[in-house]
Motif scaffolding. Sequence first.
Motif, PDB file in Angstrom:
ATOM      1  N   GLY A 102       0.805  -1.205   0.000  1.00 38.02           N
ATOM      2  CA  GLY A 102       0.000   0.000   0.000  1.00 38.02           C
ATOM      3  C   GLY A 102       0.843   1.262   0.000  1.00 38.02           C
ATOM      4  N   ASP A 103       0.164   2.392   0.015  1.00 41.78           N
ATOM      5  CA  ASP A 103       0.853   3.679  -0.039  1.00 41.78           C
ATOM      6  C   ASP A 103       1.630   3.987   1.237  1.00 41.78           C
ATOM      7  OD1 ASP A 103      -0.173   4.085  -2.561  1.00 41.78           O
ATOM      8  OD2 ASP A 103      -1.904   5.240  -1.864  1.00 41.78           O
ATOM      9  N   GLU A 104       1.327   3.278   2.318  1.00 45.06           N
ATOM     10  CA  GLU A 104       2.031   3.534   3.578  1.00 45.06           C
ATOM     11  C   GLU A 104       3.440   2.942   3.589  1.00 45.06           C
ATOM     12  OE1 GLU A 104       0.255  -0.522   3.923  1.00 45.06           O
ATOM     13  OE2 GLU A 104      -0.380   1.421   3.107  1.00 45.06           O
ATOM     14  N   VAL A 105       3.749   2.107   2.606  1.00 45.80           N
ATOM     15  CA  VAL A 105       5.066   1.462   2.532  1.00 45.80           C
ATOM     16  C   VAL A 105       6.009   2.332   1.699  1.00 45.80           C
ATOM     17  CG1 VAL A 105       6.325  -0.595   1.781  1.00 45.80           C
ATOM     18  CG2 VAL A 105       4.019  -0.817   2.753  1.00 45.80           C
ATOM     19  N   SER A 106       7.230   2.494   2.176  1.00 44.77           N
ATOM     20  CA  SER A 106       8.249   3.224   1.412  1.00 44.77           C
ATOM     21  C   SER A 106       8.803   2.304   0.336  1.00 44.77           C
ATOM     22  CB  SER A 106       9.372   3.684   2.348  1.00 44.77           C
ATOM     23  OG  SER A 106      10.407   4.307   1.620  1.00 44.77           O
ATOM     24  N   VAL A 107       8.485   2.597  -0.927  1.00 47.72           N
ATOM     25  CA  VAL A 107       8.875   1.735  -2.046  1.00 47.72           C
ATOM     26  C   VAL A 107      10.110   2.311  -2.738  1.00 47.72           C
ATOM     27  CG1 VAL A 107       8.168   0.795  -4.276  1.00 47.72           C
ATOM     28  CG2 VAL A 107       6.529   0.901  -2.391  1.00 47.72           C
ATOM     29  N   ASN A 108      11.126   1.484  -2.846  1.00 50.62           N
ATOM     30  CA  ASN A 108      12.376   1.848  -3.515  1.00 50.62           C
ATOM     31  C   ASN A 108      12.924   3.200  -3.058  1.00 50.62           C
ATOM     32  OD1 ASN A 108      12.434  -0.531  -4.955  1.00 50.62           O
ATOM     33  ND2 ASN A 108      11.549   0.332  -6.808  1.00 50.62           N
ATOM     34  N   PRO A 109      13.189   3.345  -1.751  1.00 51.30           N
ATOM     35  CA  PRO A 109      13.790   4.598  -1.280  1.00 51.30           C
ATOM     36  C   PRO A 109      15.190   4.831  -1.835  1.00 51.30           C
ATOM     37  CG  PRO A 109      13.758   2.947   0.466  1.00 51.30           C
ATOM     38  CD  PRO A 109      12.921   2.408  -0.650  1.00 51.30           C
ATOM     39  N   SER A 110      15.811   3.791  -2.393  1.00 52.79           N
ATOM     40  CA  SER A 110      17.122   3.928  -3.030  1.00 52.79           C
ATOM     41  C   SER A 110      17.026   4.431  -4.466  1.00 52.79           C
ATOM     42  CB  SER A 110      17.832   2.573  -3.040  1.00 52.79           C
ATOM     43  OG  SER A 110      17.132   1.656  -3.869  1.00 52.79           O
ATOM     44  N   GLY A 111      15.826   4.450  -5.022  1.00 57.54           N
ATOM     45  CA  GLY A 111      15.632   4.777  -6.434  1.00 57.54           C
ATOM     46  C   GLY A 111      15.330   3.560  -7.280  1.00 57.54           C
ATOM     47  N   GLY A 112      15.716   2.378  -6.800  1.00 62.60           N
ATOM     48  CA  GLY A 112      15.390   1.138  -7.487  1.00 62.60           C
ATOM     49  C   GLY A 112      16.101   0.960  -8.816  1.00 62.60           C
ATOM     50  N   ALA A 113      15.586   0.015  -9.604  1.00 62.03           N
ATOM     51  CA  ALA A 113      16.206  -0.325 -10.881  1.00 62.03           C
ATOM     52  C   ALA A 113      16.037   0.763 -11.925  1.00 62.03           C
ATOM     53  CB  ALA A 113      15.621  -1.637 -11.408  1.00 62.03           C
ATOM     54  N   LEU A 114      15.117   1.699 -11.710  1.00 64.06           N
ATOM     55  CA  LEU A 114      14.962   2.818 -12.650  1.00 64.06           C
ATOM     56  C   LEU A 114      16.079   3.841 -12.487  1.00 64.06           C
ATOM     57  CD1 LEU A 114      11.107   3.286 -12.349  1.00 64.06           C
ATOM     58  CD2 LEU A 114      12.345   2.552 -14.400  1.00 64.06           C
TER      59      LEU A 114
END
Length: 354
Positions: free
Chosen positions: A291-303
């Motif tokens: 959900g939106d409450e989770v921090s997704v790819n705070p590193s920037g991820g593969a993009l």
Amino acid sequence: MPAPTPLRDIAVVAFAQTDHRRTTDEFSEVEMLMPVLHEVLDRTGLRTGDIGFTCSGSSDYLAGRAFSFTMALDGVGAWPPISESHVEMDGAWALYEAWTKLLTGEADTALVYAYGKSSPGSVRDVLTRQLDPYYVAPLWPDSVALAALQAQALIDAGDTDEPALAAVAGRSRASAADNSHAQLRGSVPSGDYLVRPLRTGDCPPIGDGAAAVILVAGERARELCERPAWIRGIDHRIEAHGLGVRDLTDSPSARLAAERAGAFERPVDTAELHAPFTSQEVVLRKALRIGDEVSVNPSGGALAANPVMATGLVRIGEAAARIHRGESRRALAHATSGPCLQQNLVAVLEGDPR
């Protein structure tokens, strides 16, 4: 079904990675890898002789020569003889093998590393070798074209649209602003279509890089790391090889891997998702119930950085590093391989209660 209880507690105690770059013509794979290996060992005070098992992930197709991983062992130091293995996969699967080795009690410490140089050739064409060799590969559909098919299927299903995909790209680049290792940071250029509906910002950069982690079993992990990232569960699953028999808007294998890893037992606060294309984050968020409450790819991820064959290991390392720093209590790390999220690995990591 609850995740099976591991026989031993195993933790990621150290993580290191290169600065991911568009090209590293001046370095061989060994020269690119050695500083990372030294750094990850220095973080724990361990020496090469203290490592009970070493496992690596890479691809001969990227290197353009057979058994290229044996040359990388020069950076590890293979004499005196070491217990070593290799997977022709992303390094996340090497970590899975090392985790299994430690579970058996045959080793108490493991070094896992992965590397990839995509810059020398056309990685879009190289990745066609993952496809069904009889019906699909002879057509030479490259990785971006296949991802575009998946993105269009999501749009047609009403799961996303182009502005939403652009927002994923923008958030990822903005998150990467604090990641000194990322290849791309800052604003996303509008860009032309690479393959409609995917624009430049919807696709991963081409680049070179390496990463390494150290796994330790039992109480020794607390001696080597102030706040170990304990692997509470890890599992990997695969979709059918034939793209035509899959629903590209969903990822049952990622969902099953997450279930078996125990990801749904308690909420996570961080998710490092191996989503090279913006549309794949849409699929993974749904499959992994994020959900939106989770921090997704705070590193920037593969993009923001996509060193092929190391990107999945970087996701596990980044999730572990946030636990080490006290920025996360329970994190999900995901790795993928193959076209359109064909193979998926999910690991759940936790820090000790404060």
